[in-house]
Design a protein around this motif. Structure first.
Motif, PDB file in Angstrom:
ATOM      1  N   UNK A  73     -39.769  58.144  14.176  1.00  0.00           N
ATOM      2  CA  UNK A  73     -40.575  57.035  13.280  1.00  0.00           C
ATOM      3  C   UNK A  73     -39.694  55.932  13.062  1.00  0.00           C
ATOM      4  N   UNK A  74     -38.626  56.330  12.435  1.00  0.00           N
ATOM      5  CA  UNK A  74     -37.561  55.078  12.175  1.00  0.00           C
ATOM      6  C   UNK A  74     -36.080  55.483  12.686  1.00  0.00           C
ATOM      7  N   UNK A  75     -35.483  55.158  13.825  1.00  0.00           N
ATOM      8  CA  UNK A  75     -34.223  55.588  13.985  1.00  0.00           C
ATOM      9  C   UNK A  75     -33.194  54.420  13.114  1.00  0.00           C
ATOM     10  N   UNK A  76     -32.280  55.040  12.709  1.00  0.00           N
ATOM     11  CA  UNK A  76     -31.218  54.372  12.126  1.00  0.00           C
ATOM     12  C   UNK A  76     -29.885  54.602  12.687  1.00  0.00           C
ATOM     13  N   UNK A  77     -29.172  53.519  13.067  1.00  0.00           N
ATOM     14  CA  UNK A  77     -27.968  53.651  14.127  1.00  0.00           C
ATOM     15  C   UNK A  77     -26.835  53.686  13.001  1.00  0.00           C
ATOM     16  N   UNK A  78     -25.848  54.570  12.734  1.00  0.00           N
ATOM     17  CA  UNK A  78     -24.548  54.654  12.052  1.00  0.00           C
ATOM     18  C   UNK A  78     -23.652  54.051  12.705  1.00  0.00           C
TER      19      UNK A  78
END
Length: 80
Positions: A73-78
């Motif tokens: 749903x919501x990819x977050x890049x670290x």
């Protein structure tokens, strides 16, 4: 208030019966929406942490593919 710019798209932007629609904060009223939104997790009514999947920077292509497929749903890049 928030200012808006006029944006023009040529006819090619509607290929395949697609259209472009602008929405700002879902047309919510920030003064009432934001306090409500911040209260929901404390009541256990908005598990935003379950919507997020984190990816390392070198997994950016996998993040995009997972988002496009609906797997995430919501990819977050670290960036660590």
């Amino acid at each position: 208030g928030v200012g808006f710019r006029d944006v023009t798209f040529d006819s090619l932007s509607k290929i395949g019966s697609r259209s472009i629609t602008g929405v700002m904060e879902g047309e919510a009223v920030p003064r009432t929406y934001l306090p409500t939104l911040t209260q929901l997790p404390t009541e256990g009514r908005f598990p935003f942490d379950e919507l997020i999947t984190t990816f390392a920077l070198d997994e950016i292509n996998e993040a995009e593919a997972a988002s496009a497929s609906g797997e995430v749903i919501k990819p977050v890049i670290r960036f660590d």
